[in-house]
Motif scaffolding. Structure first.
Motif, short mmCIF file in Angstrom:
data_model
loop_
_atom_site.label_atom_id
_atom_site.label_comp_id
_atom_site.label_asym_id
_atom_site.label_seq_id
_atom_site.Cartn_x
_atom_site.Cartn_y
_atom_site.Cartn_z
N ARG A 147 0.83 -1.20 0.00
CA ARG A 147 0.00 0.00 0.00
C ARG A 147 0.87 1.26 0.00
O ARG A 147 1.74 1.41 0.87
N VAL A 149 2.19 4.96 0.65
CA VAL A 149 2.03 5.84 1.80
C VAL A 149 1.10 6.99 1.47
O VAL A 149 0.26 7.39 2.28
N ASP A 150 1.20 7.53 0.24
CA ASP A 150 0.41 8.68 -0.17
C ASP A 150 -0.09 8.48 -1.59
O ASP A 150 0.72 8.38 -2.53
N ALA A 151 -1.39 8.45 -1.77
CA ALA A 151 -1.98 8.30 -3.10
C ALA A 151 -2.20 9.64 -3.77
O ALA A 151 -2.63 9.70 -4.92
N GLY A 152 -1.91 10.72 -3.07
CA GLY A 152 -2.11 12.05 -3.63
C GLY A 152 -3.60 12.29 -3.88
O GLY A 152 -4.44 11.96 -3.05
N SER A 153 -3.93 12.84 -5.03
CA SER A 153 -5.32 13.15 -5.36
C SER A 153 -6.04 11.98 -6.02
O SER A 153 -7.21 12.07 -6.35
#
Length: 326
Positions: A147, A149-153
């Motif tokens: 997974r 850490v950051d998917a952003g938008s």
């Protein structure tokens, strides 16, 4: 649908390369079946231009999955998994017949061999090769065990494929996701042959208030999809079942998505059209470029008009609309 006749090769490339001898090749008696923890792997070297012919013939022979081992110049190496032993001489004859029927030279099949591989070891190495990637402008697809850490938008969709089809890397799955992103505006959607559930999950993530339903004829695929619904937090927003299109012909949906194969789509088209609301959109993929005219002719016979054709590599997706009767 887990039985669809195409391979998710790009996501699995190099998984079977074995410079360390991790898999030990064994002499395999022709009158026995593999141990429960093993697969019977048929390895082939073919001319890249006949990949689809060979793949179709392998599915007809009963393979449970096909991967690309590697590609170099004019040589493509494929691996086909079988739960039971395969007589290689009979398989070679079957593949040669398929090549001849398509007007191809028999020497397009360069090599064929077989060995046993351990199921759990192959799966572990395959998982190590599966990385997060983007599709379209809105989706980020990631394995459930990696997974970001950051998917952003972007909308994160986590997938654990198990033995079902639909991790997002195959061209047809990507085309369907792009079509959903571009055309799905809410209402009701039916995912036909859901596989891992990735298309239904995408629809539910895009429009949380929508009615999303999905089914597969394969009970194991439904179990995989159910787990993916849970992982993505949409198990209460997608109605999933093991069943067939016949279970839905009394219903109508604003969008129906069917990522299958051209021959299956044509056979199911009457029922697919029946499930579509007037003005609704039908998203079809699993169609090779050269099969477009045949599918379009079938669409016309059921009053469905193609509004867009998307292409990625040798595959296309057709978005068709059902006329509004007055």
């Amino acid at each position: 649908m887990s039985s669809k006749r195409k391979t998710e090769s790009s996501e699995q490339k190099a998984v079977l390369n074995d410079p360390t001898g991790f898999y030990q090749e064994k002499n395999y008696p022709q009158n026995t079946t593999p141990p429960a923890a093993c697969w019977f792997l048929v390895e082939l070297a073919v001319d890249p231009r006949v990949e689809d012919i060979i793949s179709y013939a392998l599915w007809d022979a009963g393979t449970t999955g096909i991967v690309t081992i590697g590609e170099s110049g004019n040589l493509l190496r494929l691996g086909a998994y079988f739960q039971n032993r395969i007589d290689l001489s009979q398989l070679r004859s079957r593949l040669s017949e398929a090549l001849a029927a398509c007007g191809e030279n028999l020497d397009a099949l360069k090599e064929i061999g077989s060995r046993l591989v351990k199921n759990e070891d192959w799966l572990r190495r395959w998982k190590e090769s599966y990385k997060p990637f983007t599709i379209g402008e809105k989706f980020l697809i990631a394995p459930s065990w990696k997974r970001p850490v950051d998917a952003g938008s972007r909308l994160l969709i986590e997938i654990d494929p198990g033995m079902a089809f639909g991790t997002g890397t195959h061209e047809t799955t990507r085309l369907c996701l792009e079509a959903i992103e571009g055309h799905w505006r809410g209402g009701s959607l039916l995912d036909v042959g859901t596989g891992t559930g990735i298309l239904a999950i995408a629809a539910a993530r895009l429009t949380p208030d929508a009615v999303v339903e999905a089914f597969d004829v394969d009970v194991e695929a439904v179990q995989v999809a159910q787990e993916n619904l849970r992982i993505n937090g949409v198990e209460d927003r997608v109605a999933l079942r093991a069943g067939s299109i016949a279970d839905y012909i009394s219903r109508q949906f604003d969008m129906v998505v069917a990522n299958l194969t051209a021959d299956v789509i044509i056979l199911m088209l009457a029922d697919l059209a029946a499930c579509l609301s007037p003005g609704g959109k039908l998203v079809l993929s699993g169609i090779l470029c050269e099969q477009a005219s045949e599918v379009n002719s079938a669409l016309a016979s059921f009053g469905l008009k193609p509004s867009e054709v998307k292409q990625l590599g040798e595959w296309i997706a057709i978005i068709a609309e059902k006329a509004i009767t007055r």
